[in-house]
Write an enzyme that holds these catalytic residues in place. Structure first.
Site, short mmCIF file in Angstrom:
data_model
loop_
_atom_site.label_atom_id
_atom_site.label_comp_id
_atom_site.label_asym_id
_atom_site.label_seq_id
_atom_site.Cartn_x
_atom_site.Cartn_y
_atom_site.Cartn_z
N TYR A 52 -103.39 35.20 -41.15
CA TYR A 52 -102.16 34.83 -41.42
C TYR A 52 -101.82 34.70 -42.86
O TYR A 52 -100.54 35.23 -43.57
CB TYR A 52 -101.64 33.48 -40.72
CG TYR A 52 -101.40 33.74 -39.40
CD1 TYR A 52 -102.32 33.43 -38.51
CD2 TYR A 52 -100.24 34.31 -38.80
CE1 TYR A 52 -102.28 33.62 -37.00
CE2 TYR A 52 -99.90 34.37 -37.55
CZ TYR A 52 -101.21 34.13 -36.56
OH TYR A 52 -100.96 34.37 -35.04
N ARG A 55 -101.18 38.30 -43.56
CA ARG A 55 -99.75 38.87 -43.14
C ARG A 55 -98.79 38.32 -43.96
O ARG A 55 -97.68 39.08 -44.35
CB ARG A 55 -99.54 38.34 -41.52
CG ARG A 55 -100.46 39.37 -40.61
CD ARG A 55 -100.13 38.53 -39.48
NE ARG A 55 -98.88 39.01 -38.92
CZ ARG A 55 -98.18 38.53 -37.61
NH1 ARG A 55 -98.81 37.54 -37.06
NH2 ARG A 55 -96.91 38.86 -37.46
N GLN A 85 -87.91 36.82 -32.57
CA GLN A 85 -89.59 36.65 -32.28
C GLN A 85 -90.42 36.95 -33.42
O GLN A 85 -91.63 36.54 -33.39
CB GLN A 85 -89.88 37.65 -31.25
CG GLN A 85 -89.08 37.36 -29.87
CD GLN A 85 -89.41 38.65 -28.84
OE1 GLN A 85 -90.45 38.59 -27.97
NE2 GLN A 85 -88.73 39.66 -28.92
N VAL A 87 -91.63 36.40 -37.04
CA VAL A 87 -92.27 35.28 -37.85
C VAL A 87 -91.89 35.71 -39.37
O VAL A 87 -92.21 34.87 -40.15
CB VAL A 87 -93.73 34.98 -37.62
CG1 VAL A 87 -93.80 34.37 -36.41
CG2 VAL A 87 -94.78 35.93 -38.03
N ASP A 88 -91.58 36.81 -39.76
CA ASP A 88 -91.14 37.32 -41.25
C ASP A 88 -89.91 36.58 -41.49
O ASP A 88 -89.21 35.96 -40.81
CB ASP A 88 -91.24 38.74 -41.40
CG ASP A 88 -90.08 39.57 -40.51
OD1 ASP A 88 -90.55 40.41 -39.81
OD2 ASP A 88 -89.05 39.04 -40.56
N HIS A 103 -91.00 32.16 -32.29
CA HIS A 103 -92.61 32.00 -32.44
C HIS A 103 -93.10 31.79 -33.60
O HIS A 103 -94.03 31.80 -34.12
CB HIS A 103 -92.84 33.75 -32.09
CG HIS A 103 -92.77 34.03 -30.87
ND1 HIS A 103 -92.72 35.45 -30.44
CD2 HIS A 103 -92.34 33.22 -29.72
CE1 HIS A 103 -92.44 35.33 -29.11
NE2 HIS A 103 -92.08 34.32 -28.68
N GLY A 174 -85.46 46.01 -31.05
CA GLY A 174 -86.90 46.00 -31.52
C GLY A 174 -87.73 45.13 -30.84
O GLY A 174 -89.00 44.72 -31.33
N THR A 175 -87.66 45.12 -29.49
CA THR A 175 -88.55 44.20 -28.49
C THR A 175 -88.91 45.04 -27.38
O THR A 175 -88.15 45.69 -26.85
CB THR A 175 -88.28 42.83 -28.60
OG1 THR A 175 -89.15 42.23 -27.59
CG2 THR A 175 -86.63 42.75 -27.56
N SER A 176 -90.37 44.85 -27.07
CA SER A 176 -90.63 45.53 -25.82
C SER A 176 -90.25 44.62 -24.52
O SER A 176 -90.45 45.12 -23.64
CB SER A 176 -92.16 45.89 -25.99
OG SER A 176 -92.94 44.63 -25.90
N1 APR Z 1 -86.22 50.02 -34.91
C1 APR Z 1 -86.36 49.21 -33.71
N2 APR Z 1 -87.32 49.28 -32.71
C2 APR Z 1 -88.34 49.73 -33.01
C3 APR Z 1 -88.64 50.62 -34.06
C4 APR Z 1 -87.67 50.76 -34.95
N3 APR Z 1 -87.87 51.61 -36.15
N4 APR Z 1 -89.93 51.21 -33.99
C5 APR Z 1 -90.63 50.59 -32.79
N5 APR Z 1 -89.38 49.86 -32.43
C6 APR Z 1 -89.60 49.18 -30.88
C7 APR Z 1 -90.70 49.34 -29.92
O1 APR Z 1 -90.30 50.83 -29.31
C8 APR Z 1 -90.93 48.32 -29.11
O2 APR Z 1 -89.99 48.45 -28.20
O3 APR Z 1 -90.04 47.57 -31.18
C9 APR Z 1 -90.64 47.16 -29.94
C10 APR Z 1 -91.95 46.46 -30.59
O4 APR Z 1 -92.51 45.89 -29.18
P1 APR Z 1 -93.59 44.80 -29.70
O5 APR Z 1 -94.72 45.51 -30.60
O6 APR Z 1 -94.16 44.51 -28.39
O7 APR Z 1 -93.34 43.57 -30.28
P2 APR Z 1 -92.46 42.28 -29.62
O8 APR Z 1 -91.61 42.77 -28.67
O9 APR Z 1 -91.58 41.77 -30.87
O10 APR Z 1 -93.57 41.49 -29.24
C11 APR Z 1 -93.17 39.93 -29.09
O11 APR Z 1 -95.29 39.38 -29.05
O12 APR Z 1 -97.34 39.35 -29.51
C12 APR Z 1 -96.42 38.63 -29.54
O13 APR Z 1 -95.46 36.88 -30.86
C13 APR Z 1 -95.58 38.37 -30.84
O14 APR Z 1 -93.36 37.92 -31.45
C14 APR Z 1 -94.34 38.82 -30.80
C15 APR Z 1 -94.04 39.07 -29.33
#
Ligand code: APR
Length: 233
Positions: A52, A55, A85, A87-88, A103, A174-176
């Site tokens: 951390y 990061r 989600q 932490v930045d 988070h 921007g989250t999966s």
């Molecule tokens: N703009 C928007 N979204 C984007 C971009 C971009 N330029 N580039 C990639 N992405 C998308 C990806 O397609 C994906 O759907 O951002 C998403 C990132 O997904 P993850 O890497 O799974 O991140 P996140 O969903 O934030 O993870 C959730 O998992 O590990 C834990 O605590 C950690 O907060 C995190 C949580």
């Protein structure tokens, strides 16, 4: 209008920070169980603190991107709550003022005996600040990053659900949607409320409801959301 935005690591990609999953993600390079679980911290606190510290230092050279800034500018005309989600501190630095960090926060530290004792939570003086072995919280325990690790409770989830009261628009950026309970926030959005999802890749949205997908990165996606949708709602 009241707008609630759920953001994930993709929100910060255009600022130069990596995502967790997908090519080159953080979890490709670091074993989650060693650096993002309470067991990992107990087994090797130095490794976790260093992860951390690195990061946090990496964040020092990064800036909010246009997506962060456009979200912040929405506050001029709307009530905007950012449930992140991430932490930045990029949403803060872009000017958003109503942020729920589900988070945790890289720029904060807490007690390792009672991570959720907010009286023990302190803001680190700078991005270069490190937490090292021997740094103590006020309760005498080893200071640790104020991060919600896998297997730990997400105390601010209730606040995030409450934020959805009287919501007019829900936006996912921007989250999966892989990690719960954060990903489950969508289930609390009333059926009649329009939902938008901004992501350059396909994201599986569990549950049956209409979602308007803007298949773009955060910056261009938020711009389209504002120009093509929000201005006409
Ligand atoms: N703009 C928007 N979204 C984007 C971009 C971009 N330029 N580039 C990639 N992405 C998308 C990806 O397609 C994906 O759907 O951002 C998403 C990132 O997904 P993850 O890497 O799974 O991140 P996140 O969903 O934030 O993870 C959730 O998992 O590990 C834990 O605590 C950690 O907060 C995190 C949580």
């Amino acid at each position: 209008m009241k707008i609630v935005v759920l953001t994930g690591a993709g929100m910060s990609v255009e600022s130069g920070l990596s995502t967790f999953r997908g090519g080159g993600g953080l979890w490709d390079n670091y074993p989650v169980e060693q650096v993002a679980t309470p067991e990992g911290f107990a087994a090797n606190p130095s490794l976790v603190l260093e992860f951390y510290n690195k990061r946090r230092k990496e964040l020092q050279g990064k800036k909010p991107n246009k997506g962060h800034e456009l979200l912040a500018s929405l506050e001029k005309e709307h009530e905007v709550i950012v449930v992140t989600q991430n932490v930045d501190d990029l949403h803060e630095r872009a000017g958003s003022t109503n942020i729920i960090h589900l988070h945790g926060e890289l720029m904060k530290a807490c007690s390792s005996r009672n991570p959720n004792d907010l009286r023990q939570v302190r803001t680190l003086p700078s991005h270069s600040a490190e937490i090292i072995i021997g740094d103590k919280a006020d309760d005498g325990s080893q200071l640790r990053p104020y991060i919600v690790w896998f297997g730990e409770a997400v105390p601010l989830m209730d606040d995030a659900v409450l934020a959805l009261r009287n919501v007019d628009v829900f936006v996912i950026i921007g989250t999966s949607l892989n990690v719960y309970p954060a990903a489950g926030l969508l289930n609390y959005v009333p059926a009649k409320v329009p939902v938008f999802l901004i992501d350059p890749n396909d994201v599986e949205v569990r549950g049956v409801r209409g979602v308007t997908v803007i298949r773009k990165g955060a910056s261009d996606g938020v711009e389209e959301l504002i120009e093509k949708y929000l201005k006409h709602l």
